[in-house]
Scaffold this motif. Sequence first.
Motif, PDB file in Angstrom:
ATOM      1  N   ASP A 117       0.821  -1.206   0.000  1.00 47.11           N
ATOM      2  CA  ASP A 117       0.000   0.000   0.000  1.00 47.11           C
ATOM      3  C   ASP A 117       0.856   1.258   0.000  1.00 47.11           C
ATOM      4  N   MET A 118       2.095   1.136   0.487  1.00 47.39           N
ATOM      5  CA  MET A 118       3.025   2.266   0.568  1.00 47.39           C
ATOM      6  C   MET A 118       4.437   1.698   0.550  1.00 47.39           C
ATOM      7  N   VAL A 119       5.357   2.465  -0.028  1.00 49.08           N
ATOM      8  CA  VAL A 119       6.768   2.094  -0.036  1.00 49.08           C
ATOM      9  C   VAL A 119       7.555   3.239   0.601  1.00 49.08           C
ATOM     10  N   PHE A 120       8.229   2.948   1.713  1.00 54.94           N
ATOM     11  CA  PHE A 120       9.091   3.925   2.375  1.00 54.94           C
ATOM     12  C   PHE A 120      10.522   3.655   1.942  1.00 54.94           C
ATOM     13  N   ILE A 121      11.209   4.693   1.479  1.00 53.35           N
ATOM     14  CA  ILE A 121      12.569   4.518   0.988  1.00 53.35           C
ATOM     15  C   ILE A 121      13.509   5.529   1.640  1.00 53.35           C
ATOM     16  N   PRO A 122      14.798   5.190   1.656  1.00 54.65           N
ATOM     17  CA  PRO A 122      15.774   6.138   2.191  1.00 54.65           C
ATOM     18  C   PRO A 122      16.114   7.200   1.156  1.00 54.65           C
ATOM     19  N   ALA A 123      16.608   8.327   1.624  1.00 58.13           N
ATOM     20  CA  ALA A 123      17.074   9.397   0.744  1.00 58.13           C
ATOM     21  C   ALA A 123      18.023  10.283   1.541  1.00 58.13           C
ATOM     22  N   LEU A 124      18.906  10.926   0.840  1.00 52.38           N
ATOM     23  CA  LEU A 124      19.736  11.957   1.464  1.00 52.38           C
ATOM     24  C   LEU A 124      19.040  13.302   1.386  1.00 52.38           C
ATOM     25  N   ALA A 125      18.176  13.454   0.387  1.00 53.81           N
ATOM     26  CA  ALA A 125      17.397  14.685   0.239  1.00 53.81           C
ATOM     27  C   ALA A 125      16.263  14.427  -0.739  1.00 53.81           C
ATOM     28  N   VAL A 126      15.237  15.252  -0.618  1.00 52.68           N
ATOM     29  CA  VAL A 126      14.102  15.249  -1.540  1.00 52.68           C
ATOM     30  C   VAL A 126      13.794  16.709  -1.835  1.00 52.68           C
ATOM     31  N   ASP A 127      13.478  16.995  -3.099  1.00 53.16           N
ATOM     32  CA  ASP A 127      13.129  18.381  -3.403  1.00 53.16           C
ATOM     33  C   ASP A 127      11.618  18.535  -3.569  1.00 53.16           C
ATOM     34  N   HIS A 128      11.206  19.761  -3.779  1.00 56.47           N
ATOM     35  CA  HIS A 128       9.776  20.081  -3.826  1.00 56.47           C
ATOM     36  C   HIS A 128       9.062  19.477  -5.028  1.00 56.47           C
ATOM     37  N   ALA A 129       9.819  18.988  -6.001  1.00 54.07           N
ATOM     38  CA  ALA A 129       9.224  18.313  -7.166  1.00 54.07           C
ATOM     39  C   ALA A 129       9.233  16.794  -6.999  1.00 54.07           C
ATOM     40  N   GLY A 130       9.748  16.302  -5.862  1.00 56.89           N
ATOM     41  CA  GLY A 130       9.777  14.866  -5.612  1.00 56.89           C
ATOM     42  C   GLY A 130      11.044  14.172  -6.069  1.00 56.89           C
ATOM     43  N   HIS A 131      12.011  14.927  -6.581  1.00 56.28           N
ATOM     44  CA  HIS A 131      13.285  14.312  -6.962  1.00 56.28           C
ATOM     45  C   HIS A 131      14.017  13.907  -5.693  1.00 56.28           C
ATOM     46  N   ARG A 132      14.511  12.685  -5.708  1.00 50.66           N
ATOM     47  CA  ARG A 132      15.185  12.106  -4.544  1.00 50.66           C
ATOM     48  C   ARG A 132      16.660  11.952  -4.841  1.00 50.66           C
ATOM     49  N   LEU A 133      17.467  12.354  -3.873  1.00 54.80           N
ATOM     50  CA  LEU A 133      18.899  12.128  -3.981  1.00 54.80           C
ATOM     51  C   LEU A 133      19.244  10.971  -3.067  1.00 54.80           C
ATOM     52  N   GLY A 134      19.701   9.876  -3.675  1.00 53.76           N
ATOM     53  CA  GLY A 134      20.109   8.712  -2.898  1.00 53.76           C
ATOM     54  C   GLY A 134      21.618   8.675  -2.765  1.00 53.76           C
ATOM     55  N   ARG A 135      22.134   7.503  -2.464  1.00 51.65           N
ATOM     56  CA  ARG A 135      23.579   7.356  -2.281  1.00 51.65           C
ATOM     57  C   ARG A 135      24.317   7.101  -3.584  1.00 51.65           C
ATOM     58  N   GLY A 136      23.587   6.888  -4.666  1.00 50.66           N
ATOM     59  CA  GLY A 136      24.221   6.817  -5.968  1.00 50.66           C
ATOM     60  C   GLY A 136      24.355   5.451  -6.599  1.00 50.66           C
ATOM     61  N   ALA A 137      23.934   4.402  -5.927  1.00 48.50           N
ATOM     62  CA  ALA A 137      24.084   3.060  -6.496  1.00 48.50           C
ATOM     63  C   ALA A 137      22.907   2.667  -7.393  1.00 48.50           C
ATOM     64  N   GLY A 138      21.779   3.344  -7.283  1.00 46.58           N
ATOM     65  CA  GLY A 138      20.645   3.097  -8.164  1.00 46.58           C
ATOM     66  C   GLY A 138      19.745   1.936  -7.792  1.00 46.58           C
ATOM     67  N   TYR A 139      19.961   1.301  -6.642  1.00 43.79           N
ATOM     68  CA  TYR A 139      19.127   0.163  -6.233  1.00 43.79           C
ATOM     69  C   TYR A 139      17.637   0.537  -6.239  1.00 43.79           C
ATOM     70  N   TYR A 140      17.303   1.658  -5.599  1.00 45.00           N
ATOM     71  CA  TYR A 140      15.888   2.020  -5.492  1.00 45.00           C
ATOM     72  C   TYR A 140      15.322   2.522  -6.811  1.00 45.00           C
ATOM     73  N   ASP A 141      16.115   3.218  -7.609  1.00 45.26           N
ATOM     74  CA  ASP A 141      15.607   3.637  -8.920  1.00 45.26           C
ATOM     75  C   ASP A 141      15.208   2.423  -9.751  1.00 45.26           C
ATOM     76  N   ARG A 142      16.018   1.362  -9.724  1.00 42.30           N
ATOM     77  CA  ARG A 142      15.668   0.135 -10.460  1.00 42.30           C
ATOM     78  C   ARG A 142      14.438  -0.536  -9.839  1.00 42.30           C
ATOM     79  N   ALA A 143      14.376  -0.589  -8.514  1.00 44.22           N
ATOM     80  CA  ALA A 143      13.265  -1.271  -7.840  1.00 44.22           C
ATOM     81  C   ALA A 143      11.927  -0.557  -8.041  1.00 44.22           C
ATOM     82  N   LEU A 144      11.972   0.759  -8.172  1.00 48.91           N
ATOM     83  CA  LEU A 144      10.733   1.540  -8.222  1.00 48.91           C
ATOM     84  C   LEU A 144      10.187   1.751  -9.632  1.00 48.91           C
ATOM     85  N   MET A 145      10.911   1.304 -10.641  1.00 50.60           N
ATOM     86  CA  MET A 145      10.426   1.449 -12.024  1.00 50.60           C
ATOM     87  C   MET A 145       9.086   0.742 -12.151  1.00 50.60           C
TER      88      MET A 145
END
Length: 186
Positions: A117-145
């Motif tokens: 129903d919801m996915v909580f993910i880690p981030a180093l920052a999020v901006d007002h447009a929803g762009h997320r800055l992670g640690r750079g390995a891309g694990y979550y970007d691949r998982a969330l496609m």
Amino acid sequence: MTKAQVRHDLLARRRAMGGEERALAAEAIAMHALATPVVSRAKRVACYLSMPSEPGTGPLISRLLVLGVEVIIPLSLPDHTLDWVTYDPAEAIVPTTLGIPEHGGERHGPEALDGCDMVFIPALAVDHAGHRLGRGAGYYDRALMGVRVPVCALVFTHELLPEVPHEPHDVPVQMAVTPDGLFRVP
């Protein structure tokens, strides 16, 4: 600033935070997340086990379990993808070579997020447009496609920024929870 510069600055600020400040932040994040209607009705959520420098997920996961919500947690695979297992508080937590806390269990596969129903993910920052800055390995970007349920980043208040560097392959979030409250991307 580049992603690397922003990451460096944010990680330095996290290292400077004290234990009491982190504990209070984790409690506040849990309360705000649980007050979100989609979470209050949830049957299953995905959430990560936080590393010491991250906003703590322990209080959130504990309260979800008390409410009878199934919590699935990620497993980092060698091919830089994520699998998911049901969180079991009795299971031993073991840090990976990257320092990420995980435990074993029956793997549900990447499609497990479709049943959340919801996915909580880690981030180093999020901006007002929803762009997320992670640690750079891309694990979550691949998982969330292709994930169609709400995705929410957990960040400290100072990590909700007007803008963060991002690239076209970065998967945005729909909301962020900070110790000060819930931010929904317009």
